[in-house]
Design an enzyme around this catalytic site. Sequence first.
Site, PDB file in Angstrom:
ATOM      1  CE1 TYR A 160       4.446  26.025 -10.461  1.00 60.92           C
ATOM      2  CE2 TYR A 160       2.238  26.797  -9.908  1.00 60.92           C
ATOM      3  CZ  TYR A 160       3.200  26.484 -10.849  1.00 60.92           C
ATOM      4  OH  TYR A 160       2.919  26.645 -12.190  1.00 60.92           O
ATOM      5  CE  LYS A 164       5.527  29.099 -12.096  1.00 61.82           C
ATOM      6  NZ  LYS A 164       6.415  29.140 -13.278  1.00 61.82           N
TER       7      LYS A 164
END
Length: 254
Positions: A160, A164
């Site tokens: 994750y 990002k």
Amino acid sequence: MAAKSLGVALVTGASQGIGRAIAQRLAKDGFRVALNDIPKKEQELKSVSSEIEQQTGSKPCIALADVSNESQVEQMVGEATKAFGGLDVMVANAGILHENTKIVDLSAETWEKVFAINARGVFFCYKHAARQMIAQGRGGRIIGAASIAGRRSGFEHGAYGASKFAVRGLTHTAAAELGPYGITVNAYAPGFIASPMTTGMTTSALANYGFITPENFKFGEPKDVASLVSYLASKEAHYITGQTVSPNGGVYLN
């Protein structure tokens, strides 16, 4: 009676949480709004659409698509453009979070699934929104979803966080390339926002990110992010591009 339109905004992942709040805020601001999510979220999108129509008098367009599929993203942009006569704001908001998993236990399948939505999906949205805006010749706003994890990746959230960070890098390049066309490109990097994605997350997770102690911190609300996106989408934000702005309550200082 609907207010005079400020233009057309397309919001991905608009069925819930931050995406829903962004769509509602942009509609309230005066944009004609196209709502996107995956097909199984169609009923939720219809609910959001009804709310917006009741609140503003303007009926949104629903454009179903999986943002990890380029042909579907291209079609999504085309549907929004056909419905409202153009595209002025793209909010590439759709994203997913994986379960807490250490890198040594993280599967390639999880890595690829997260990147497919969070990074590749944002890339496709940037790409096809930019093509449409360039063709129109009237500039535009492209805005992507980063995260506090894209500034300081959290424990057991390697895929994750990396996805990002990728959004931030893509935003820098896109801003440089699209500036000559009057298109600004920015990202928002929320901290801990109360939403379906963060259900079950406790303030103890703060220790992985920043400097505010749990007892002094409160989760933000989707509308806190929506207000920032509202500004980035506005004419007043014409001098801001290539930036990642962090509504995070001070949990991470940069």
